[in-house]
Design an enzyme around this catalytic site. Structure first.
Site, PDB file in Angstrom:
ATOM      1  N   ASP A  12     116.788  20.253  24.724  1.00 47.93           N
ATOM      2  CA  ASP A  12     116.179  21.117  23.708  1.00 47.93           C
ATOM      3  C   ASP A  12     116.904  22.455  23.604  1.00 47.93           C
ATOM      4  O   ASP A  12     117.029  23.024  22.515  1.00 47.93           O
ATOM      5  CB  ASP A  12     114.699  21.345  24.057  1.00 47.93           C
ATOM      6  CG  ASP A  12     113.834  21.542  22.830  1.00 47.93           C
ATOM      7  OD1 ASP A  12     114.383  21.629  21.720  1.00 47.93           O
ATOM      8  OD2 ASP A  12     112.601  21.625  22.977  1.00 47.93           O
ATOM      9  N   HIS A 210     106.675  25.758  23.327  1.00 53.46           N
ATOM     10  CA  HIS A 210     107.660  26.774  22.952  1.00 53.46           C
ATOM     11  C   HIS A 210     106.994  28.142  22.987  1.00 53.46           C
ATOM     12  O   HIS A 210     105.777  28.261  22.857  1.00 53.46           O
ATOM     13  CB  HIS A 210     108.220  26.473  21.554  1.00 53.46           C
ATOM     14  CG  HIS A 210     109.237  25.379  21.552  1.00 53.46           C
ATOM     15  ND1 HIS A 210     110.521  25.528  21.091  1.00 53.46           N
ATOM     16  CD2 HIS A 210     109.161  24.092  21.970  1.00 53.46           C
ATOM     17  CE1 HIS A 210     111.188  24.396  21.225  1.00 53.46           C
ATOM     18  NE2 HIS A 210     110.384  23.496  21.749  1.00 53.46           N
ATOM     19  N   CYS A 241     115.041  30.818  19.435  1.00 51.58           N
ATOM     20  CA  CYS A 241     114.368  30.277  18.265  1.00 51.58           C
ATOM     21  C   CYS A 241     115.089  30.826  17.057  1.00 51.58           C
ATOM     22  O   CYS A 241     115.125  32.028  16.839  1.00 51.58           O
ATOM     23  CB  CYS A 241     112.905  30.699  18.239  1.00 51.58           C
ATOM     24  SG  CYS A 241     112.115  30.188  16.717  1.00 51.58           S
TER      25      CYS A 241
HETATM   26 ZN    ZN Z   1     111.030  21.542  21.820  1.00 47.43          ZN
END
Ligand code: ZN
Length: 311
Positions: A12, A210, A241
């Site tokens: 991720d 998150h 992000c």
């Molecule tokens: Zn994720």
């Protein structure tokens, strides 16, 4: 171990940065982090290499990670084809992301919900054809469960129904995933309890969070209260992000370990060694921002780890 941490930075985190990390550096990261006591690492995703060149070395990383004693090796799979590759590589766990937002599912995976359920059924069949010792755990990750950037709020009844259908089709577990960082603790507690009541407590044990809006560790607390025991996180919150400069991506592994150990929950992870791994990863990715408070502030004087077997 009271709480199992699953490191997802190699998947991720890395999939959200442009610079491709060399395979040797990824292997060094996996080995070093496994040596700190992290029990599970998601090493990559079996998506077509042309879509995500960063993760093109996933098969090689699985083979390497499988040589590390005691480590559970996990991957993401987008479809049956990815799952077949994962099974062939001998992974311990594979997850398919199911966007509860159908708009997101079509935009991201190019699949409607019926098409996704069809893939899940085919994957269950592929797993069942293996001899028992070669069967990986198969999880359906309920992504965008707490809200979607395209659809906005997601109907909680639909999340619960999706979980029920995935388990009916033969998935071993479902996982809750706050893909967009929209979730709040009340929502996490409510949805986790509802799904566990619907499919059984042993069928929902993990959550993927998150920290986009700073709710990450508060959401962990809610997940713990609901009885969840596996938590995804990323070393240094790698990947950030793209929509919120200054916000980490996944919740930060170092801060999560601190939270849990300080509260008396045993993770089996050596936090000092983990901070050293963070420094190594930063050296390998000098242009990337790493996040987290414990790395900046250091451990408090007299910090004590939780005792093993506390229960
Ligand atoms: Zn994720």
């Amino acid at each position: 171990m009271d709480i199992e941490i699953s490191e997802v930075g190699l998947r991720d985190g890395l999939q959200n940065i442009d610079r491709i990390m060399p395979t040797t550096a990824k292997k060094a990261w996996i080995a070093a982090e496994a040596a700190t006591g992290v029990p599970e690492i998601e090493v990559g995703s079996f998506v077509p290499a042309k879509l995500l060149p960063q993760l093109a070395d996933t098969a090689e990383l699985v083979a390497f990670a499988k040589t590390l004693p005691g480590l559970k090796v996990a991957v993401l799979v987008p479809n049956l084809r990815g799952a077949e590759t994962a099974i062939g590589c001998g992974v311990d766990k594979m997850s398919i992301p199911f966007s509860v937002s159908e708009t997101h599912s079509q935009a991201n995976l190019n699949k409607t919900h019926p098409q996704m359920f069809e893939q899940i059924a085919l994957i269950v069949e592929a797993v069942s054809e293996q001899r028992p010792a070669a069967r990986p755990k198969f999880e359906v990750g309920l992504s965008t469960a707490f809200g979607c950037t395209l659809e906005g709020p997601i109907d909680e009844d639909l999340v619960v129904r999706t979980a029920e259908r995935a388990i009916e089709l033969g998935a071993d577990e479902v996982g809750l995933s706050d893909t967009t960082g929209y979730g709040n603790p009340a929502q996490v507690r409510r949805l986790a309890k509802r799904i566990r009541a619907a499919v059984g407590e042993d069928r929902l044990t993990g959550i993927h969070l998150h920290n986009t809006r700073g709710q990450g560790l508060a959401n962990v607390m809610a997940a713990l209260e609901a009885g969840l025991t596996t938590i995804d996180s990323s070393l240094g919150g790698l990947g950030g992000c793209p929509f919120a400069p200054g916000a980490s991506g996944n919740i930060v592994t170092e801060d999560l370990v601190f939270l849990l150990e300080a509260m008396g929950l045993h993770t089996g992870i050596d936090l000092e060694r983990l901070l050293a791994v963070r420094a190594e990863v930063q050296a390998a990715l000098p242009d990337e921002t790493l996040y987290g408070f414990v790395a900046d502030a250091g451990l408090p004087k007299g910090f004590a780890y939780a005792r093993q077997g506390r229960g």
